[in-house]
Write a protein that holds these residues in place. Structure first.
Motif, PDB file in Angstrom:
ATOM      1  N   TYR A   4       0.884  -1.249   0.043  1.00 25.08           N
ATOM      2  CA  TYR A   4      -0.027  -0.015   0.044  1.00 25.08           C
ATOM      3  C   TYR A   4       0.928   1.437   0.035  1.00 25.08           C
ATOM      4  N   TYR A   5       0.203   2.217  -0.026  1.00 21.21           N
ATOM      5  CA  TYR A   5       1.034   3.713  -0.360  1.00 21.21           C
ATOM      6  C   TYR A   5       1.023   4.515   1.087  1.00 21.21           C
ATOM      7  N   ASN A   6       2.182   4.776   1.460  1.00 23.86           N
ATOM      8  CA  ASN A   6       2.020   5.855   2.801  1.00 23.86           C
ATOM      9  C   ASN A   6       1.943   7.162   2.304  1.00 23.86           C
ATOM     10  N   ARG A   7       1.083   7.793   2.435  1.00 22.74           N
ATOM     11  CA  ARG A   7       1.113   9.242   2.014  1.00 22.74           C
ATOM     12  C   ARG A   7       1.966  10.184   2.669  1.00 22.74           C
ATOM     13  N   LYS A   8       2.266   9.970   4.073  1.00 23.22           N
ATOM     14  CA  LYS A   8       3.317  10.843   4.619  1.00 23.22           C
ATOM     15  C   LYS A   8       4.479  10.707   4.223  1.00 23.22           C
ATOM     16  N   ASN A   9       4.794   9.265   4.264  1.00 22.38           N
ATOM     17  CA  ASN A   9       6.246   8.897   3.558  1.00 22.38           C
ATOM     18  C   ASN A   9       6.588   9.016   2.047  1.00 22.38           C
ATOM     19  N   LYS A  10       5.366   9.028   1.467  1.00 19.94           N
ATOM     20  CA  LYS A  10       5.296   8.998  -0.026  1.00 19.94           C
ATOM     21  C   LYS A  10       6.302   7.613  -0.417  1.00 19.94           C
ATOM     22  N   SER A  11       6.141   6.785   0.226  1.00 16.22           N
ATOM     23  CA  SER A  11       6.445   5.348  -0.143  1.00 16.22           C
ATOM     24  C   SER A  11       5.637   4.214  -0.026  1.00 16.22           C
ATOM     25  N   TYR A  12       6.041   3.206  -0.402  1.00 18.01           N
ATOM     26  CA  TYR A  12       5.195   1.710  -0.562  1.00 18.01           C
ATOM     27  C   TYR A  12       5.634   0.765   0.658  1.00 18.01           C
ATOM     28  N   GLU A  13       4.646   0.542   1.146  1.00 19.28           N
ATOM     29  CA  GLU A  13       4.852  -0.300   2.530  1.00 19.28           C
ATOM     30  C   GLU A  13       4.212  -1.970   2.311  1.00 19.28           C
ATOM     31  N   PHE A 262     -20.778   9.896  -3.574  1.00 16.19           N
ATOM     32  CA  PHE A 262     -20.960  11.372  -3.340  1.00 16.19           C
ATOM     33  C   PHE A 262     -21.585  11.640  -4.896  1.00 16.19           C
ATOM     34  N   GLU A 263     -22.473  12.597  -4.781  1.00 13.59           N
ATOM     35  CA  GLU A 263     -23.268  13.098  -6.116  1.00 13.59           C
ATOM     36  C   GLU A 263     -22.363  13.880  -6.747  1.00 13.59           C
ATOM     37  N   PRO A 264     -22.615  13.730  -8.214  1.00 15.44           N
ATOM     38  CA  PRO A 264     -21.861  14.495  -9.085  1.00 15.44           C
ATOM     39  C   PRO A 264     -21.467  15.831  -8.575  1.00 15.44           C
ATOM     40  N   ASP A 265     -20.250  16.359  -8.741  1.00  8.65           N
ATOM     41  CA  ASP A 265     -19.667  17.808  -8.661  1.00  8.65           C
ATOM     42  C   ASP A 265     -19.951  18.247  -7.205  1.00  8.65           C
ATOM     43  N   LYS A 266     -19.509  17.382  -6.298  1.00  5.13           N
ATOM     44  CA  LYS A 266     -19.454  17.616  -4.974  1.00  5.13           C
ATOM     45  C   LYS A 266     -18.262  17.565  -4.431  1.00  5.13           C
ATOM     46  N   VAL A 267     -17.393  16.765  -4.827  1.00  2.00           N
ATOM     47  CA  VAL A 267     -16.137  16.589  -4.307  1.00  2.00           C
ATOM     48  C   VAL A 267     -14.912  16.328  -5.164  1.00  2.00           C
ATOM     49  N   GLN A 268     -13.670  16.758  -4.960  1.00  2.00           N
ATOM     50  CA  GLN A 268     -12.610  16.412  -5.870  1.00  2.00           C
ATOM     51  C   GLN A 268     -11.641  15.748  -4.750  1.00  2.00           C
ATOM     52  N   ILE A 269     -11.471  14.529  -5.059  1.00  7.01           N
ATOM     53  CA  ILE A 269     -10.621  13.530  -4.207  1.00  7.01           C
ATOM     54  C   ILE A 269      -8.905  14.092  -4.597  1.00  7.01           C
ATOM     55  N   ASP A 270      -8.187  13.960  -3.641  1.00  5.47           N
ATOM     56  CA  ASP A 270      -6.718  14.200  -3.499  1.00  5.47           C
ATOM     57  C   ASP A 270      -6.100  13.399  -4.646  1.00  5.47           C
ATOM     58  N   GLU A 271      -5.414  14.219  -5.521  1.00  5.53           N
ATOM     59  CA  GLU A 271      -4.705  13.687  -6.637  1.00  5.53           C
ATOM     60  C   GLU A 271      -3.759  12.414  -6.317  1.00  5.53           C
ATOM     61  N   ASP A 272      -3.169  12.675  -5.305  1.00  6.75           N
ATOM     62  CA  ASP A 272      -2.374  11.590  -4.878  1.00  6.75           C
ATOM     63  C   ASP A 272      -3.007  10.059  -4.858  1.00  6.75           C
TER      64      ASP A 272
END
Length: 300
Positions: A4-13, A262-272
């Protein structure tokens, strides 16, 4: 092996999986699959094990579990000695300071701890379970009228493995309707199982409700049970206002999943998170951390 991806370390674990060997055997061997279909996926099997984990005698499993999986018990409200059973430890509450909740009302926060997949512009008839396996939202909640609201919207799939904190929370202030319950089987929600059982989320026991959030529209919450999850416990009061980060409920023992639509046009998920999802990797998140933003912010 689950990477899986560790967002804080920007690495795979590599994820530590409780019962990894028996899980692999069950979902990969002919004998294991026969046992799964005949016994393990049945309600009685999970109920019996859940009954044992509610008993005082199961308390002896707590310390070995903590040490084996290096669980930070200092964040829990109770000390190890105060847990009355293994399940009491498993669905433990955390100290208020244990999780930092993003207080920006336009930040979309994670509803719990776990590993996250996210999808945008979803096709209601072809929701991604894993690569090659899809399912339908209509099948998942058995309500076509509600399902239609989320066509071309977004969804996040939060997988809680047995070593995670097992309470789930509200992503915003608002009012939640009552819970609809759907009976089903008790397959594991581990990626090993998701690659073997088609439409697994539609097969398992699950509950859903509509959350009228103040900033993200009507959010569909779906909680999915799994092997040895004796119960999905809803602790909120329907039709009563809740605060951002407030508790919605918890799972008793076992890996489990919370899916939000979520309904359309309600949220934008973080790109990472979206990038890692496309690469086939879940992102590790904690309850209260930002995983996206309100869609209208991007057009201003």
């Amino acid at each position: 092996m689950i990477k899986y991806y560790n967002r804080k370390n920007k690495s795979y674990e590599i994820e530590q999986v409780a019962g990894e060997k028996i899980l692999g055997w069950t979902y990969s061997s002919p004998v294991g699959m026969k046992l799964l279909e005949a016994v393990i996926k049945k309600r009685m099997c999970s109920s019996l094990y859940g009954w044992y984990l509610d008993r005082k005698v199961s308390k002896k499993k707590v310390n070995p579990f903590i040490h084996k999986f290096n669980i930070d018990i200092s964040s829990a409200e109770k000390s190890v000695m105060d847990f009355s059973s293994f399940n009491d430890f498993f669905y433990r509450k955390l100290k208020p300071s244990a999780r930092q909740i993003d207080t920006n009302n336009h930040s979309l926060i994670s509803c719990g701890d776990g590993k996250l997949f996210a999808h945008e512009n979803i096709d209601l008839d072809s929701l991604v379970q894993v690569k090659g396996f899809t399912y339908s939202l209509r099948e998942l909640i058995k309500d076509q009228q509600v399902a239609e609201k989320y066509s071309n919207g977004s969804c996040i799939i939060l997988r809680l493995c047995p070593t995670d904190y097992h309470r789930f929370h509200f992503i915003d202030s608002g009012i939640c309707e009552g819970t609809q319950k759907i009976k089903g089987a008790y397959y594991s929600v581990n990626p090993v199982a998701l690659q073997k059982v088609q439409k697994l989320f539609c097969e398992n026991k699950r509950e859903w409700s509509i959350f009228h959030s103040d900033h993200f529209g009507d959010v569909l919450y779906v909680e999915v049970g799994a092997t040895f999850v004796g119960s999905i416990i809803q602790t909120y009061t329907p039709q009563k206002r809740v605060n951002r980060g407030g508790e919605k409920g918890y799972f008793k023992f076992g890996g489990s999943t919370v899916i939000l639509f979520f309904e359309p046009d309600k949220v934008q998920i973080d790109e990472d998170i979206l990038k890692q999802t496309k690469l086939g990797y879940e992102s590790c998140v904690l309850m209260g951390e930002q995983i996206g933003v309100k869609e209208s912010l991007l057009s201003n």
